[in-house]
Motif scaffolding. Structure first.
Motif, PDB file in Angstrom:
ATOM      1  N   GLN A  17       0.118   8.008  -2.293  1.00 45.73           N
ATOM      2  CA  GLN A  17      -0.895   8.131  -1.234  1.00 45.73           C
ATOM      3  C   GLN A  17      -0.386   8.936  -0.032  1.00 45.73           C
ATOM      4  O   GLN A  17      -1.027   8.978   1.018  1.00 45.73           O
ATOM      5  CB  GLN A  17      -1.346   6.742  -0.773  1.00 45.73           C
ATOM      6  N   GLY A  46       3.821  -1.022   3.362  1.00 44.46           N
ATOM      7  CA  GLY A  46       2.817   0.041   3.246  1.00 44.46           C
ATOM      8  C   GLY A  46       3.044   0.780   1.941  1.00 44.46           C
ATOM      9  O   GLY A  46       3.097   2.002   1.884  1.00 44.46           O
ATOM     10  N   GLY A  48       1.237   1.210  -0.785  1.00 40.81           N
ATOM     11  CA  GLY A  48       0.191   1.897  -1.536  1.00 40.81           C
ATOM     12  C   GLY A  48       0.221   1.451  -2.985  1.00 40.81           C
ATOM     13  O   GLY A  48       0.521   0.289  -3.289  1.00 40.81           O
ATOM     14  N   GLN A  52       6.966   4.813  -4.867  1.00 41.24           N
ATOM     15  CA  GLN A  52       8.379   4.588  -4.481  1.00 41.24           C
ATOM     16  C   GLN A  52       8.860   3.192  -4.875  1.00 41.24           C
ATOM     17  O   GLN A  52      10.046   3.007  -5.159  1.00 41.24           O
ATOM     18  CB  GLN A  52       8.611   4.871  -2.985  1.00 41.24           C
ATOM     19  N   ASP A  68       1.062  -4.324   1.250  1.00 41.57           N
ATOM     20  CA  ASP A  68       0.036  -3.390   1.705  1.00 41.57           C
ATOM     21  C   ASP A  68      -1.139  -4.194   2.252  1.00 41.57           C
ATOM     22  O   ASP A  68      -1.334  -5.356   1.898  1.00 41.57           O
ATOM     23  CB  ASP A  68      -0.432  -2.453   0.585  1.00 41.57           C
ATOM     24  N   LEU A  69      -1.912  -3.526   3.102  1.00 43.29           N
ATOM     25  CA  LEU A  69      -3.082  -4.178   3.707  1.00 43.29           C
ATOM     26  C   LEU A  69      -4.224  -4.291   2.698  1.00 43.29           C
ATOM     27  O   LEU A  69      -5.100  -5.137   2.844  1.00 43.29           O
ATOM     28  CB  LEU A  69      -3.519  -3.346   4.923  1.00 43.29           C
ATOM     29  N   PHE A  70      -4.210  -3.434   1.667  1.00 44.93           N
ATOM     30  CA  PHE A  70      -5.374  -3.355   0.778  1.00 44.93           C
ATOM     31  C   PHE A  70      -5.032  -3.756  -0.661  1.00 44.93           C
ATOM     32  O   PHE A  70      -4.147  -3.165  -1.300  1.00 44.93           O
ATOM     33  CB  PHE A  70      -5.966  -1.941   0.807  1.00 44.93           C
ATOM     34  N   SER A  96      -0.786  -7.405   6.670  1.00 44.86           N
ATOM     35  CA  SER A  96      -0.587  -6.297   7.589  1.00 44.86           C
ATOM     36  C   SER A  96       0.898  -6.163   7.940  1.00 44.86           C
ATOM     37  O   SER A  96       1.584  -7.174   8.122  1.00 44.86           O
ATOM     38  CB  SER A  96      -1.379  -6.504   8.875  1.00 44.86           C
ATOM     39  N   MET A  97       1.346  -4.939   8.066  1.00 46.08           N
ATOM     40  CA  MET A  97       2.735  -4.683   8.482  1.00 46.08           C
ATOM     41  C   MET A  97       2.996  -5.192   9.891  1.00 46.08           C
ATOM     42  O   MET A  97       4.118  -5.320  10.325  1.00 46.08           O
ATOM     43  CB  MET A  97       3.047  -3.187   8.404  1.00 46.08           C
ATOM     44  N   GLU A 113       7.603   4.294   3.127  1.00 47.70           N
ATOM     45  CA  GLU A 113       7.356   5.742   3.018  1.00 47.70           C
ATOM     46  C   GLU A 113       5.948   6.071   3.529  1.00 47.70           C
ATOM     47  O   GLU A 113       4.949   5.550   3.003  1.00 47.70           O
ATOM     48  CB  GLU A 113       7.541   6.205   1.564  1.00 47.70           C
ATOM     49  N   GLY A 114       5.900   6.921   4.532  1.00 49.68           N
ATOM     50  CA  GLY A 114       4.621   7.442   5.045  1.00 49.68           C
ATOM     51  C   GLY A 114       3.661   6.371   5.516  1.00 49.68           C
ATOM     52  O   GLY A 114       2.447   6.540   5.402  1.00 49.68           O
ATOM     53  N   ASN A 118       1.158   3.567  10.898  1.00 49.23           N
ATOM     54  CA  ASN A 118       0.001   2.688  11.095  1.00 49.23           C
ATOM     55  C   ASN A 118       0.195   1.721  12.263  1.00 49.23           C
ATOM     56  O   ASN A 118      -0.781   1.294  12.879  1.00 49.23           O
ATOM     57  CB  ASN A 118      -0.311   1.904   9.816  1.00 49.23           C
TER      58      ASN A 118
HETATM   59  N1  SAM Z   1       4.060   4.402   0.593  1.00 46.20           N
HETATM   60  C1  SAM Z   1       2.929   4.901  -0.152  1.00 46.20           C
HETATM   61  C2  SAM Z   1       3.198   6.319  -0.602  1.00 46.20           C
HETATM   62  O1  SAM Z   1       4.025   7.011   0.026  1.00 46.20           O
HETATM   63  O2  SAM Z   1       2.564   6.740  -1.590  1.00 46.20           O
HETATM   64  C3  SAM Z   1       1.631   4.841   0.655  1.00 46.20           C
HETATM   65  C4  SAM Z   1       1.576   5.713   1.882  1.00 46.20           C
HETATM   66  S1  SAM Z   1      -0.052   5.784   2.589  1.00 46.20           S
HETATM   67  C5  SAM Z   1       0.021   7.269   3.530  1.00 46.20           C
HETATM   68  C6  SAM Z   1      -0.015   4.518   3.827  1.00 46.20           C
HETATM   69  C7  SAM Z   1      -0.195   3.099   3.263  1.00 46.20           C
HETATM   70  O3  SAM Z   1      -0.156   2.148   4.339  1.00 46.20           O
HETATM   71  C8  SAM Z   1      -1.510   2.876   2.534  1.00 46.20           C
HETATM   72  O4  SAM Z   1      -1.256   2.335   1.268  1.00 46.20           O
HETATM   73  C9  SAM Z   1      -2.267   1.896   3.412  1.00 46.20           C
HETATM   74  O5  SAM Z   1      -3.100   1.028   2.697  1.00 46.20           O
HETATM   75  C10 SAM Z   1      -1.126   1.157   4.074  1.00 46.20           C
HETATM   76  N2  SAM Z   1      -1.479   0.511   5.340  1.00 46.20           N
HETATM   77  C11 SAM Z   1      -2.296   0.968   6.327  1.00 46.20           C
HETATM   78  N3  SAM Z   1      -2.325   0.114   7.360  1.00 46.20           N
HETATM   79  C12 SAM Z   1      -1.511  -0.928   7.013  1.00 46.20           C
HETATM   80  C13 SAM Z   1      -1.121  -2.136   7.663  1.00 46.20           C
HETATM   81  N4  SAM Z   1      -1.564  -2.442   8.877  1.00 46.20           N
HETATM   82  N5  SAM Z   1      -0.289  -2.960   7.002  1.00 46.20           N
HETATM   83  C14 SAM Z   1       0.168  -2.662   5.754  1.00 46.20           C
HETATM   84  N6  SAM Z   1      -0.154  -1.531   5.096  1.00 46.20           N
HETATM   85  C15 SAM Z   1      -0.985  -0.675   5.716  1.00 46.20           C
END
Ligand code: SAM
Length: 252
Positions: A17, A46, A48, A52, A68-70, A96-97, A113-114, A118
């Motif tokens: 993602q 986070g 996804g 990774q 992850d949040l979702f 949530s993180m 990663e990435g 958030n």
């Molecule tokens: N690490 C994965 C990758 O590199 O493929 C996902 C990166 S994606 C850019 C960011 C991820 O953060 C998404 O899966 C999203 O659902 C998650 N995310 C967004 N807000 C968040 C939160 N408050 N707590 C946990 N995860 C969250």
């Protein structure tokens, strides 16, 4: 469907993602001093759908909590882990993180990663530190300026999207100010953005628009991604994801 549901639908079947690669994950891992006889506790925050997470599980003797949040992403990761017989090493957590239920000094490695953007890089570093054992490691990738000065168009775009974007030296200073010592840093390559993230994304646009009847929200999502792709390609000399690996020092 709401915009967030559509965004999840757009990204959930992708390999990853955000920009990245197995090589980047392994390179970041190579900076960490690992005792192979010890079973490590790792949190992937986070995660996804877990590109990774899978690489870490294949290459580490340890148990990974993938957060992850979702739930849609986590379900996907659970399926991937099952196919690869890695379920024993990976457990998922929908949280949530910003509200992690971890114990003090529970983890040997915190990986992200990435995703730290958030909650913001500095806030993530400050908040997550307590979950890490002394001499444990944090490994995070974060959008980073590659130069001190940038063209106005890209500067304004990112200052609007994520005002915490900064140079690697500024991010490393944040790590140092918060009791970490940097052990490794590198920029993700262009391939990690284009071949691994944007090219597969562009191939999904038509199916996604058809599936959602060319709705305005779906069209806006595609337009925004297209704009981001164009800006990346135009200004790739000025920004990338930086991968930061740092060790938590004993308290003074
Ligand atoms: N690490 C994965 C990758 O590199 O493929 C996902 C990166 S994606 C850019 C960011 C991820 O953060 C998404 O899966 C999203 O659902 C998650 N995310 C967004 N807000 C968040 C939160 N408050 N707590 C946990 N995860 C969250």
């Amino acid at each position: 469907m709401t915009e967030i549901e559509l965004l999840i639908d757009f990204h959930v079947n992708a390999e990853r993602q955000g920009p990245g690669s197995d090589e980047d994950t392994l390179k970041a891992l190579s900076f960490i001093d690992i005792n192979p006889d010890k079973t490590l506790r790792i949190a992937d925050i986070g995660c996804g759908s877990g590109a990774q997470t899978i690489t870490l599980a294949k290459n580490l003797n340890g148990k990974i909590t993938a957060v992850d949040l979702f739930s849609d992403f986590l379900i996907k990761l659970e399926k991937r882990a099952k196919v690869l017989n890695l379920e024993d090493k990976i457990s998922t957590l929908e949280k949530s993180m910003e509200d992690l239920p971890f114990a003090k000094e529970e983890y040997d490695i915190l990986w992200s990663e990435g995703a730290i953007y958030n909650m913001g890089f500095e806030s993530g570093i400050k908040n997550w530190k307590k979950f890490l054992k002394t001499c444990g490691y944090i490994a995070v990738s974060e959008i980073t300026w590659k130069t001190k000065n940038r063209p106005k168009e890209i500067e304004e775009h990112w200052n609007n999207e994520y005002p915490e974007i900064d140079t690697a030296s500024a991010k490393i200073e944040i790590l140092e100010e918060n009791g970490f010592t940097p052990v490794g840093f590198f920029f993700l390559s262009e391939n990690s953005w284009v071949e691994n993230y944007y090219d597969p994304m562009e191939k999904r646009f038509d199916d996604f628009l058809n599936k959602h009847g060319n709705s305005d929200v779906a069209k806006t999502i595609v337009e925004k991604e297209n704009q981001e792709i164009a800006l990346y390609k135009k200004y790739k000399d000025y920004l990338s994801y930086g991968f930061y690996v740092a060790k938590k020092l004993p308290a003074e």
